[in-house]
Enzyme design. Structure first.
Site, PDB file in Angstrom:
ATOM      1  N   LEU A  20       0.431  -0.719   0.123  1.00  0.00           N
ATOM      2  CA  LEU A  20      -0.230   0.357   0.070  1.00  0.00           C
ATOM      3  C   LEU A  20       0.930   1.195   0.120  1.00  0.00           C
ATOM      4  O   LEU A  20       1.209   1.666   1.215  1.00  0.00           O
ATOM      5  CB  LEU A  20      -0.849   0.203   1.408  1.00  0.00           C
ATOM      6  N   ASN A  21       0.597   2.089  -0.885  1.00  0.00           N
ATOM      7  CA  ASN A  21       2.202   3.293  -1.428  1.00  0.00           C
ATOM      8  C   ASN A  21       1.312   3.841  -1.407  1.00  0.00           C
ATOM      9  O   ASN A  21       1.272   5.157  -2.421  1.00  0.00           O
ATOM     10  CB  ASN A  21       2.877   2.258  -2.279  1.00  0.00           C
ATOM     11  N   GLY A  22       0.578   4.521  -1.450  1.00  0.00           N
ATOM     12  CA  GLY A  22      -0.761   5.577  -1.271  1.00  0.00           C
ATOM     13  C   GLY A  22      -0.468   7.061  -0.526  1.00  0.00           C
ATOM     14  O   GLY A  22      -0.771   7.926  -1.077  1.00  0.00           O
ATOM     15  N   GLY A  23       0.468   6.602   0.333  1.00  0.00           N
ATOM     16  CA  GLY A  23       0.765   7.876   1.495  1.00  0.00           C
ATOM     17  C   GLY A  23       1.797   8.991   1.163  1.00  0.00           C
ATOM     18  O   GLY A  23       2.275   8.189   0.481  1.00  0.00           O
ATOM     19  N   LYS A  28       5.612   8.779   0.810  1.00  0.00           N
ATOM     20  CA  LYS A  28       6.210   8.191   2.331  1.00  0.00           C
ATOM     21  C   LYS A  28       7.366   7.045   1.361  1.00  0.00           C
ATOM     22  O   LYS A  28       8.356   7.015   2.491  1.00  0.00           O
ATOM     23  CB  LYS A  28       5.545   7.444   2.767  1.00  0.00           C
ATOM     24  N   GLN A  57      -5.219   3.459  -7.504  1.00  0.00           N
ATOM     25  CA  GLN A  57      -6.697   3.565  -5.927  1.00  0.00           C
ATOM     26  C   GLN A  57      -7.571   5.027  -6.435  1.00  0.00           C
ATOM     27  O   GLN A  57      -6.749   5.597  -7.421  1.00  0.00           O
ATOM     28  CB  GLN A  57      -7.004   3.397  -4.393  1.00  0.00           C
ATOM     29  N   GLY A 109      -8.901   5.676   0.947  1.00  0.00           N
ATOM     30  CA  GLY A 109      -8.756   4.493   2.135  1.00  0.00           C
ATOM     31  C   GLY A 109      -8.250   3.458   1.437  1.00  0.00           C
ATOM     32  O   GLY A 109      -8.496   3.427   0.756  1.00  0.00           O
ATOM     33  N   ASN A 162       1.568  -2.845   4.543  1.00  0.00           N
ATOM     34  CA  ASN A 162       1.361  -1.055   4.179  1.00  0.00           C
ATOM     35  C   ASN A 162       3.174  -1.089   3.980  1.00  0.00           C
ATOM     36  O   ASN A 162       4.598  -2.072   4.250  1.00  0.00           O
ATOM     37  CB  ASN A 162       1.247  -0.248   5.279  1.00  0.00           C
ATOM     38  N   LYS A 168       6.263   5.416  11.598  1.00  0.00           N
ATOM     39  CA  LYS A 168       5.086   6.703  11.679  1.00  0.00           C
ATOM     40  C   LYS A 168       5.677   8.108  11.603  1.00  0.00           C
ATOM     41  O   LYS A 168       5.149   8.907  11.984  1.00  0.00           O
ATOM     42  CB  LYS A 168       4.241   6.219  11.983  1.00  0.00           C
TER      43      LYS A 168
END
Length: 529
Positions: free
Chosen positions: A136-139, A150, A213, A244, A273, A416
Site C-alpha cells: 500500500l503506497n498511497g501515503g 513516503k 486507487q 483509504g 503497508n 510512522k
C-alpha cells in the site's frame, strides 16, 4: 429531461412538506400561528438526508459531463463507486457494535506463528509461484516533513522503504528461482513520482506493477454536496482524496491485475503497508495457507498488544463471523474494556493474506462489506468537509475461512514517526537483503519505548540534525527526549533515560557519553572554541 422533471417534483414536494412542518401549535382562541422550524430540527435533517443522494448524483453527473469525452468512462466508474459509498453512509445510522453481542472467539480462530511448520525447499518454490506481493503506497511523507511518496524516505544505509522492499523480493526470487511480482497501490498523490522512481529497478529479477486507487470527492459537511468543480484532480487537489486502503479491492479489480494474476495461476496475495519494515514474505504462513485442510480465504496477522498499542484494532467474533473491531466502533462506555490488554490480547498489524479467486467472487457477487470511516477535514479557507473512507482489514467478514495468526513483534515494524526511525537506524537491527533483523546482542526480544518531542524532532531533517550519530541503544528500555536537545557521536543509552530541556534551555549530550538510568534536565551547552 426526465431527470430535470423528477428534480422539480422533488423540490415542490419538499417545499410543501417543509411548509407543513413549519406550522406549529395554535393560539388558545383557535388562531393558527406559523412558526419557523429551526434548521437543526430532526425533520429538516431527515428531508435533507433523504434527497441528498439525488442532489449528489446530479452534481456528479455534471462533473462527468464536463470531463474530456475520452476520460469520462473512467471518471464515471470511480464516481459511481463514491455514490454507492455515500448512499451507504446515509443509510447506516451508526457503526457502533452492540458490546454484549460480541461472541467468544471460536477454537483455533487464532493460530500461533511458532507452531507453524516450515515447508520443504521444493514446496517453497511451487508456493511462491502462486503468490503476489502487494504494498500500500498511497501515503505522502508530509507528516514527517518530507516531500513526495513516503516510500521514498531514506530510512537505513541510504536506502528507502521502496529500496528495501525491492531488495527483499529480489533476494526471494533469486534464492528460490521464482518470480514473485511486486504490486504497488498508489494514490493520485504518489502515482506520478512512483512511476519515475521504479525506473531505477529495471534490469533486476523482479516484475513491478502499479495501479492507482480511486480519487473520491470531499463533500461539504453542511450541504453534503461535492467540493470539486471538475474531475481534473491536479486542478482541484483540495477537493479530492484517496478513500483509504479499503479501496484496494475494487481498484485492484478495475486495473485488470486481479484477472491477470488469476489467469496466470496465482492464488494468493500478501498485502501490507509500505512503511512496515517487518512485513516480509513469511514461509511458515505461506505453507499454512497452502496446506490447510480448510480453505482459508482471508488470513490476518495479529501481534501481542502492549500499552503503546491500546488503540489498535483487534479480532472478535460478531454475528457468527470473524471481524476486526476498531476503537471508533466501540461504545464510549466500553472504550476502557477495548483498551484492556487482558481482555483483548492482540491487535491488527494490517499484514493480510487473501485468496485472489475469493476477492473476485466477493466483488462479482456484491458481498464486499466494510464499515465506513468518516474523516472530518478543514479546507484552507476554514470550511468543514468530510471524507468517507474504508480500511482493507474491515472486509474480513465478507470472506469465508478466515483466521488470525499471532506473529512475533518483528513482523510489525512500522515507521510512522522519527522515534520509529531512531529504532530502525540504530544498532538494534542488522540489515540483510532488505530485511531488518534484531541484533543477537539485544538481551530482550522487545524494542525500547522511544518518545521524542514533536516540536524539535517531528521532521526528518530536524531529527537528523540533532544526532551527530545514532546512539547505541542495545540495552535501552525507555527513552524520552523533550525540548532543545542534541546528541554527539558515539553516545550510549541504557535502561531508562529521560532528557528534558525546558523552554529557553538547551542540552547538548557530549560525544562518548554513557547514560544509564539517568534523568537529565536544565541547561547543558557544549560550545566550540
Amino acid at each position: 429531461m426526465r431527470q430535470t422533471i423528477t428534480l422539480i417534483k422533488n423540490i415542490k414536494r419538499n417545499y410543501k412538506l417543509l411548509a407543513n412542518i413549519s406550522k406549529k401549535g395554535k393560539h388558545e382562541e383557535g388562531e393558527q400561528k406559523h412558526k419557523r422550524e429551526p434548521s437543526g430540527s430532526r425533520e429538516f435533517h431527515e428531508i435533507t438526508k433523504r434527497d441528498a443522494p439525488a442532489r449528489l448524483r446530479s452534481e456528479l453527473d455534471k462533473l462527468i459531463e464536463e470531463h474530456p469525452e475520452q476520460l469520462r468512462e473512467e471518471c464515471r466508474k470511480e464516481l459511481n463507486g463514491f455514490a454507492e459509498l455515500f448512499t451507504r453512509y446515509l443509510s447506516e445510522s451508526s457503526t457502533e457494535i452492540k458490546w454484549d453481542a460480541i461472541q467468544k472467539l471460536p477454537q483455533n480462530s487464532i493460530l500461533q506463528h511458532a507452531d507453524l511448520p516450515s515447508p520443504s525447499l521444493e514446496k517453497v518454490k511451487a508456493m511462491l509461484q502462486k503468490l503476489v506481493m502487494i504494498k500500500l503506497n498511497g501515503g505522502l511523507g508530509t507528516s514527517m516533513g518530507c516531500h513526495g511518496p513516503k516510500s521514498s524516505i531514506t530510512v537505513r544505509n541510504d536506502l528507502t522503504f521502496l529500496d528495501l522492499t525491492v531488495q527483499q523480493i529480489q533476494h526471494l526470487n533469486k534464492t528460490y528461482d521464482t518470480n514473485v511480482p511486486l504490486v504497488l497501490m498508489n494514490s493520485f498523490n504518489t502515482s506520478e513520482e512512483t512511476a519515475k522512481i521504479i525506473k531505477r529497478y529495471e534490469g533486476l529479477q523482479l516484475q513491478i506493477y502499479t495501479f492507482s486507487q480511486s480519487a473520491y470527492p470531499r463533500i461539504y459537511k453542511d450541504t453534503l454536496l461535492p467540493v470539486p468543480k471538475n474531475c481534473v484532480v491536479d486542478k482541484d487537489s483540495q477537493g479530492w482524496y484517496p478513500p483509504g486502503h479499503g479501496d484496494f479491492y475494487k481498484s485492484f479489480k478495475n486495473s485488470g491485475l486481479l484477472d491477470k494474476f488469476i489467469k496466470e495461476g496465482r492464488t494468493y496475495c500478501f498485502i501490507s503497508n509500505i512503511d512496515n519494515l517487518g512485513a516480509t514474505v513469511d514461509l511458515g504462513i505461506l505453507n499454512h495457507i497452502f496446506s490447510s485442510k480448510v480453505e482459508q480465504e482471508f488470513v490476518i496477522e495479529l501481534t501481542d498488544k502492549t500499552k503503546a498499542d491500546v488503540k489498535g484494532g483487534t479480532l472478535i467474533q460478531y454475528e457468527d463471523k470473524l471481524r476486526i473491531l476498531e476503537i471508533a466502533q466501540v461504545p464510549k462506555e466500553h472504550v476502557d474494556d477495548f483498551k484492556s490488554v487482558k481482555t483483548f490480547r492482540y491487535f491488527n498489524t494490517n499484514n493480510i493474506w487473501i485468496q485472489l479467486p475469493a476477492i473476485k467472487r466477493v466483488l462479482d457477487q456484491g458481498l464486499l462489506n466494510m464499515e465506513i470511516i468518516v474523516n472530518p477535514k478543514t479546507l484552507n479557507n476554514g470550511v468543514s468537509v468530510i471524507q468517507l473512507e474504508t480500511a482493507v482489514g474491515a472486509a474480513m467478514k465478507s470472506f469465508n475461512g478466515c483466521i488470525g495468526i499471532n506473529v512475533p513483534r518483528r513482523r510489525f515494524l512500522p515507521v510512522k514517526k522519527t522515534s520509529d526511525m531512531l529504532l530502525v537506524m540504530s544498532n538494534l537491527y542488522k540489515l540483510s537483503n532488505g530485511h531488518l533483523v534484531m541484533s543477537p546482542d539485544r538481551l530482550f526480544p522487545t524494542t525500547p519505548l522511544v518518545k521524542l518531542g514533536d516540536r524539535h524532532f517531528s521532521k526528518v531533517a530536524e531529527f537528523l540534525n540533532r544526532f551527530a550519530s545514532i546512539p547505541d541503544i542495545l540495552d535501552l528500555d525507555h527513552l524520552t527526549v523533550s525540548g532543545d536537545v542534541t546528541f554527539g557521536r558515539n553516545v550510549v543509552l541504557k535502561g531508562t533515560v529521560i532528557i528534558i530541556a525546558n523552554h529557553g534551555d538547551r542540552i547538548d549530550i557530549p560525544s562518548g557519553a554513557i547514560l544509564e538510568n539517568k534523568i537529565v534536565s536544565g541547561n547543558l551547552r557544549i560550545l566550540d572554541h
